[in-house]
Scaffold this motif. Structure first.
Motif, PDB file in Angstrom:
ATOM      1  N   GLN A   1      -5.699  13.570  -7.368  1.00 42.11           N
ATOM      2  CA  GLN A   1      -6.212  14.658  -6.551  1.00 42.11           C
ATOM      3  C   GLN A   1      -7.491  15.224  -7.148  1.00 42.11           C
ATOM      4  OE1 GLN A   1      -2.717  17.185  -7.110  1.00 42.11           O
ATOM      5  NE2 GLN A   1      -4.012  18.753  -8.023  1.00 42.11           N
ATOM      6  N   ASN A   2      -7.742  14.939  -8.429  1.00 41.73           N
ATOM      7  CA  ASN A   2      -8.942  15.407  -9.122  1.00 41.73           C
ATOM      8  C   ASN A   2      -9.358  14.343 -10.133  1.00 41.73           C
ATOM      9  OD1 ASN A   2     -11.026  16.971 -10.133  1.00 41.73           O
ATOM     10  ND2 ASN A   2      -9.708  18.130 -11.506  1.00 41.73           N
ATOM     11  N   PRO A   3      -9.996  13.247  -9.652  1.00 45.17           N
ATOM     12  CA  PRO A   3     -10.249  12.093 -10.529  1.00 45.17           C
ATOM     13  C   PRO A   3     -11.249  12.346 -11.633  1.00 45.17           C
ATOM     14  CG  PRO A   3     -11.273  11.779  -8.384  1.00 45.17           C
ATOM     15  CD  PRO A   3     -10.406  12.991  -8.266  1.00 45.17           C
ATOM     16  N   GLY A   4     -12.125  13.327 -11.466  1.00 44.63           N
ATOM     17  CA  GLY A   4     -13.177  13.564 -12.447  1.00 44.63           C
ATOM     18  C   GLY A   4     -14.250  12.492 -12.372  1.00 44.63           C
TER      19      GLY A   4
ATOM     20  N   PHE B   1     -16.573   4.162   1.894  1.00 41.86           N
ATOM     21  CA  PHE B   1     -15.504   5.133   1.656  1.00 41.86           C
ATOM     22  C   PHE B   1     -14.648   4.602   0.518  1.00 41.86           C
ATOM     23  CE2 PHE B   1     -16.830   6.060   5.935  1.00 41.86           C
ATOM     24  CZ  PHE B   1     -16.702   7.440   6.046  1.00 41.86           C
ATOM     25  N   ALA B   2     -14.167   5.517  -0.316  1.00 40.26           N
ATOM     26  CA  ALA B   2     -13.343   5.088  -1.449  1.00 40.26           C
ATOM     27  C   ALA B   2     -12.154   6.020  -1.620  1.00 40.26           C
ATOM     28  CB  ALA B   2     -14.168   5.050  -2.741  1.00 40.26           C
TER      29      ALA B   2
ATOM     30  N   ARG C   1      -9.522   9.817 -14.633  1.00 41.63           N
ATOM     31  CA  ARG C   1      -8.147  10.003 -14.191  1.00 41.63           C
ATOM     32  C   ARG C   1      -7.765   9.182 -12.972  1.00 41.63           C
ATOM     33  NH1 ARG C   1     -10.050  14.944 -16.076  1.00 41.63           N
ATOM     34  NH2 ARG C   1     -10.928  15.596 -14.075  1.00 41.63           N
ATOM     35  N   ALA C   2      -8.574   8.175 -12.587  1.00 35.95           N
ATOM     36  CA  ALA C   2      -8.244   7.496 -11.333  1.00 35.95           C
ATOM     37  C   ALA C   2      -8.820   6.083 -11.243  1.00 35.95           C
ATOM     38  CB  ALA C   2      -8.736   8.305 -10.136  1.00 35.95           C
ATOM     39  N   THR C   3      -8.030   5.202 -10.663  1.00 37.23           N
ATOM     40  CA  THR C   3      -8.529   3.926 -10.147  1.00 37.23           C
ATOM     41  C   THR C   3      -9.169   4.207  -8.792  1.00 37.23           C
ATOM     42  OG1 THR C   3      -6.934   2.548 -11.309  1.00 37.23           O
ATOM     43  CG2 THR C   3      -7.788   1.683  -9.230  1.00 37.23           C
ATOM     44  N   GLU C   4     -10.201   3.417  -8.467  1.00 35.04           N
ATOM     45  CA  GLU C   4     -10.917   3.603  -7.202  1.00 35.04           C
ATOM     46  C   GLU C   4     -10.874   2.318  -6.383  1.00 35.04           C
ATOM     47  OE1 GLU C   4     -15.574   4.340  -5.726  1.00 35.04           O
ATOM     48  OE2 GLU C   4     -14.949   4.871  -7.767  1.00 35.04           O
TER      49      GLU C   4
ATOM     50  N   VAL D   1     -13.877  -5.081   0.389  1.00 37.21           N
ATOM     51  CA  VAL D   1     -13.188  -4.083  -0.430  1.00 37.21           C
ATOM     52  C   VAL D   1     -13.292  -4.494  -1.897  1.00 37.21           C
ATOM     53  CG1 VAL D   1     -10.952  -3.010  -0.939  1.00 37.21           C
ATOM     54  CG2 VAL D   1     -11.570  -3.534   1.436  1.00 37.21           C
ATOM     55  N   PHE D   2     -13.484  -3.517  -2.782  1.00 36.86           N
ATOM     56  CA  PHE D   2     -13.580  -3.791  -4.214  1.00 36.86           C
ATOM     57  C   PHE D   2     -12.838  -2.689  -4.967  1.00 36.86           C
ATOM     58  CE2 PHE D   2     -15.592  -4.408  -8.378  1.00 36.86           C
ATOM     59  CZ  PHE D   2     -15.691  -5.787  -8.444  1.00 36.86           C
ATOM     60  N   VAL D   3     -12.202  -3.061  -6.085  1.00 34.55           N
ATOM     61  CA  VAL D   3     -11.412  -2.121  -6.888  1.00 34.55           C
ATOM     62  C   VAL D   3     -12.081  -1.902  -8.241  1.00 34.55           C
ATOM     63  CG1 VAL D   3      -9.206  -1.745  -8.065  1.00 34.55           C
ATOM     64  CG2 VAL D   3      -9.246  -2.737  -5.760  1.00 34.55           C
TER      65      VAL D   3
END
Length: 225
Positions: free
Chosen positions: A180-183, A174-175, A116-119, A152-154
């Motif tokens: 709010q809840n990426p799983g 740190f990422a 559920r999320a890009t980091e 930094v890396f995506v």
């Protein structure tokens, strides 16, 4: 002139309809699934219930302790400290969370995905080898980079990715994650340690392994191990 005006009005209506089709979409789910029920007792919501605003306080948007290193004495040599909606209630509906990742020398955050999320990750200490693998449709290409402090890396949403400490000292990153809840789905744990276990014969064929090797891996990754 009147015909031209009708044409403009019709065009505007068509554009409005097209725009509504383009902008109508379901919000991203905030848990693994949400099964529809007709029963009025189905009360679990996509996210969390909201506190009455008049009872909200500064502590609802605050946490501390990210200056403390996580315990990396485990089989992968890393520790992830989550700062999500469970830790900061004020994150609810805001679509963002944070993690601190500590690495022992040689430690790794093994291949995993966030459904559920890009980091976006920033390295503050040490040296990390990081990367992600694209989808089957893109021929599973690997994008990889060695990071140094300040780099930094995506990792795009849903992509299998990893981080490995290739330095001789501890590493800290740190990422930020776009949910709010990426799983988190750790590939080895999910495939070889599911509950109940996937039939060894299925994994043996999928990974082109001897079935006894699969049984060994399932024993290693079983929740009882």
């Amino acid at each position: 002139m009147e015909g031209f005006l009708r044409f403009l009005v019709a065009k505007a209506i068509l554009l409005a309809i097209a725009s509504s089709f383009v902008s109508c979409y379901d919000p991203s789910p905030l848990q693994d699934f949400c099964v529809a029920v007709d029963d009025a007792n189905g009360v679990f919501v996509n996210g969390k219930f909201c506190k009455d605003p008049k009872y909200v306080k500064a502590e609802d948007f605050f946490t501390s302790g990210l200056n403390i290193a996580g315990n990396t004495m485990n089989r992968v040599g890393s520790n992830v400290t989550n700062v999500n909606v469970d830790r900061i209630p004020g994150l609810n509906t805001l679509g963002v969370s944070l993690v601190r990742i500590d690495f022992a020398p040689g430690g790794q955050n093994p291949p995993h995905t966030h459904p559920r999320a890009t980091e976006i990750l920033v390295l503050v200490e040490g040296t990390l080898l990081v990367g992600f693998v694209t989808s089957n449709q893109d021929n599973n290409r690997l994008f990889s980079k060695v990071l140094y402090p300040g780099d930094v890396f995506v990792f795009p949403v849903g992509m299998i990715h990893f981080q490995v400490n290739v330095g001789r000292t501890n590493a800290v990153a740190f990422a930020g994650l776009g949910s709010q809840n990426p799983g988190t789905i750790t590939i080895a744990d999910a495939v070889f340690g599911s509950t109940p276990l996937i039939m060894p014969e299925i994994l043996a064929k999928a990974f082109q392994l001897d079935v006894n090797v699969v049984r060994y891996l399932e024993a290693r990754f079983s929740r009882n191990y």
